[in-house]
Design a protein around this motif. Sequence first.
Motif, PDB file in Angstrom:
ATOM      1  N   CYS A  36       0.884  -1.430   0.090  1.00 41.86           N
ATOM      2  CA  CYS A  36       0.029  -0.018  -0.037  1.00 41.86           C
ATOM      3  C   CYS A  36       0.809   1.269   0.097  1.00 41.86           C
ATOM      4  N   ASP A 137      -1.859  -1.007  -6.615  1.00 40.75           N
ATOM      5  CA  ASP A 137      -2.617  -1.341  -7.914  1.00 40.75           C
ATOM      6  C   ASP A 137      -3.858  -0.739  -8.181  1.00 40.75           C
ATOM      7  N   GLU A 138      -4.275   0.095  -7.160  1.00 41.66           N
ATOM      8  CA  GLU A 138      -5.815   0.848  -7.209  1.00 41.66           C
ATOM      9  C   GLU A 138      -5.445   2.331  -7.317  1.00 41.66           C
TER      10      GLU A 138
END
Length: 251
Positions: A36, A137-138
């Motif tokens: 994250c 990845d977001e």
Amino acid sequence: MNGEAEFLAGYDATAYPAVAVTVDVVALTIRDGRLCVLLVERAEHPFAGHRALPGGFVRADEGPDAAARRELAEETGLTPGEGQLERVHLEQLKTYGDPGRDPRLRVFSVAYLAFAPSLPDPSAGGDAAGAYWMPVDEAAALAFDHDVILSDGLERARAKLEYTPLATAFAGDEFTISELRAIYAAVWGEDLHAGNFHRKVLSVPGFVEGTGQTSTRGGERGGPKPKLYRAGDARLLHPALLRPTREDGVR
């Protein structure tokens, strides 16, 4: 009047374009098994309401390193001088200065990369409306050129895990090989063969060292308890632990 004083007396700052220096921090941690990045929601223009990396202008009384530590402390709530912020690995990534990257004026940003295990829930500081951890990845459509900075930071982190023991910066003081493998898998975004990884880690001199203790975490039911390790004294990994795609010749 000496030469320097004469120069300063005739110096006209308005004859030069206005330039500012900021810092931006790519702060990474692993939460629930996913890599994250720390993001903030901008409260002010430009890009009000957009997500961005934490950062800000370098103050007149500080250098970029101090500014990066200050910004990281503001957003994470870690307190300098109490051993909290000191456990965060912080390194300079790159300087970004393309014209037009900031619509206000010409701004050069010194970007930093930060790693730490189990960083707390962030709290918005400065001019941010909110702050939160988001899976990498977001994270997209960031303000300014922060998509580029994040991409560069991720590649630096992934490469450093190949050639340095930096993965242990994501771990606690003691960890199992399985826990270390989970860190590599999260940062690289690739599944890793448990047996091969275990063999490779223990074949690298100085990478990890055994504590002589076992863990109650993650053991198979009825099987032996996994051994605990701590970071060794190696600064470079030889042989390197290459990403599976690189081992297969993909670049």
